[in-house]
Design an enzyme around this catalytic site. Structure first.
Site, PDB file in Angstrom:
ATOM      1  N   GLY A 130       1.031  -1.236  -0.046  1.00 23.62           N
ATOM      2  CA  GLY A 130      -0.036  -0.030   0.046  1.00 23.62           C
ATOM      3  C   GLY A 130       0.598   1.399  -0.036  1.00 23.62           C
ATOM      4  CB  SER A 131       2.204   3.156   2.800  1.00 26.43           C
ATOM      5  OG  SER A 131       0.830   3.819   3.130  1.00 26.43           O
ATOM      6  NE  ARG A 269     -32.598  22.878  16.273  1.00 28.02           N
ATOM      7  CZ  ARG A 269     -33.543  22.123  16.539  1.00 28.02           C
ATOM      8  NH1 ARG A 269     -34.497  22.017  15.893  1.00 28.02           N
ATOM      9  NH2 ARG A 269     -33.376  21.368  17.799  1.00 28.02           N
ATOM     10  CB  ILE A 338     -23.246  23.046  12.974  1.00 26.96           C
ATOM     11  CG1 ILE A 338     -21.951  23.925  13.269  1.00 26.96           C
ATOM     12  CG2 ILE A 338     -24.312  24.079  12.556  1.00 26.96           C
ATOM     13  CD1 ILE A 338     -21.429  24.554  12.079  1.00 26.96           C
ATOM     14  CD  GLU A 364      -5.350  10.250  -6.367  1.00 26.28           C
ATOM     15  OE1 GLU A 364      -4.502  11.065  -6.450  1.00 26.28           O
ATOM     16  OE2 GLU A 364      -6.249   9.808  -7.005  1.00 26.28           O
TER      17      GLU A 364
END
Ligand code: COS
Length: 383
Positions: A130-131, A269, A338, A364
């Site tokens: 992977g990495s 709200r 929020i 990526e």
């Protein structure tokens, strides 16, 4: 670099309208069905979105990096799955051919990529790699006019839809590092090519990934990108440098969308007899998000301009990708906060973005890989 502001404005307006009128109203449907409707894909093609980065000589619109980033800042304001189909094709799936391909390879594939007839995939990651991309073990061994490919690639975006794969494979098994890797164009339909089950993911429903398995696949030697062995790792790294600026722009766009939704909610709200946007603790979340988005937007545009000026951008691309993806995660978290209880409920859509954007800090190149790239470049420059 912006070549023609008037033409670019027309493109940006049409993408913004497409996002507003077609993509946003279909986000829920895509999340539920895990599919982008065929009519929307057809509209993407008609708008020329698959050809954004392909040179005009091959039927594309040849956007500069800055123009591409500005376009993604519009396109990215809808669910990331829509971008994924287009972005992987105009980005990491096709750019290896553009950067390092032979003229014959460009002529054969780029026009069909530009129209969207071919979807492109980037096949680098493997179950054991992977990495540490240079440790990949998929092999491509020369056999006359062909290479015989064996191995497995993992989490490959667009694989089920792809017409071609930019495939990184080891042509020299004796060379264990980056120097033994070559890049190929592998066509879907090649005998011996098969796919795993579609991966079940945390988010980004509608964007499909799966394993890609190569069992004695015969790839014509003419499909070795650039016709030279041992250059595939560098091709992949160059592709990722550009891809990271592209992803950073998407992070900014999604963050802007989430903040816009959160702001609207905070104004509507009411609690304690007034809109919650009037409370300073909510204002702090809005303001921090606004400032961080602005910072990331400036980074992305600066990195793009540097690339257009022909400067090296490995450091700036990693800085932008790292900062923008981490910023996007923080904005997603604040947006859910929020919205409060509503933020946790699927009907409001914000929890879907919260899950969708988690991927930006991973693919990526993880944040940690971006840190490695940045720091290594710093040390190298000092020497
Ligand atoms: N552009 C051009 N060439 C580059 C490059 C770049 N951005 N980065 C590295 N190279 C070259 C190096 O110059 C070196 O060439 P020489 O041997 O001629 O000097 C070669 O490639 C190997 O580079 P390096 O030694 O830095 O490779 P490492 O194995 O140490 O690792 C990292 C490099 C970690 C940066 C790389 O493996 C990486 O980016 N990993 C993340 C992979 C990733 O993003 N995966 C996501 C999959 S796509 S969704």
């Amino acid at each position: 670099m912006i070549r023609d502001q008037a033409t670019l404005n027309i493109l940006l307006d049409s993408v913004a309208r497409f996002v507003r009128e077609r993509l946003v109203p279909n986000e829920e449907l895509v999340a539920e069905t895990d599919e982008i409707p065929a009519d929307i894909v057809a509209e993407m093609k008609a708008l020329g979105l698959f050809g954004l980065t392909i040179p005009e000589a091959y039927g594309g619109s040849e956007l500069t990096m800055e123009e591409e980033v500005l376009t993604m800042l519009e396109l990215g304001r809808a669910s990331p799955a829509f971008r994924s189909l287009i972005g992987t094709t105009v980005g990491i799936g096709s750019q290896g051919i553009l950067f390092d391909g032979t003229e014959e390879q460009k002529q054969k594939y780029l026009p069909r990529l530009a129209t969207g007839e071919l979807i492109a995939s980037f096949a680098l990651t493997e179950p054991g790699s992977g990495s540490d991309a240079a440790s990949l073990t998929t092999q491509a061994i020369r056999d006359g006019d062909h290479y015989i490919v064996n191995g497995t690639k993992r989490y490959i975006t667009n694989a089920p839809q792809a017409g071609i794969f930019t495939l990184m494979a080891r042509t020299n098994p004796a060379e264990k590092g980056a120097g033994g890797i070559s890049a190929f164009i592998l066509e879907a339909g090649t005998t011996g090519l098969s796919f795993g089950k579609r991966d079940r993911k945390m988010g980004q429903k509608g964007a499909h990934t799966c394993d890609v398995v190569f069992d004695n696949c015969r790839v014509p030697a003419a499909n070795l990108i650039g016709g030279v062995e041992g250059r595939g790792f560098k091709t992949a790294m160059k592709v990722l440098d550009k891809g990271r600026i592209h992803i950073a722009s998407i992070c900014v766009a999604v963050a802007e969308r989430m903040l816009a939704d959160a702001l609207r909610y905070a104004v509507e709200r009411k609690q304690f007899g007034q809109p919650i946007a009037g409370f300073q603790l909510v204002q702090a979340m809005l303001a921090d998000s606004k400032a961080e988005i602005y910072a990331a937007r400036c980074m992305v545009i600066d990195a793009a301009q540097r690339r257009d000026a022909g400067l090296p951008v490995s450091t700036e691309a990693s800085c932008a990708k790292m900062f923008a993806s981490e910023m996007c995660g923080r904005v997603a978290d604040r947006a859910v906060q929020i919205f409060g209880g509503a933020g946790y409920m699927s009907d409001y859509g914000i929890e879907r973005f919260y899950r969708d954007v988690r991927l930006f800090r991973i693919y990526e190149g993880t944040t940690q890989i971006q840190q490695v790239v940045i720091a290594r470049n710093m040390v190298r420059e000092l020497r």
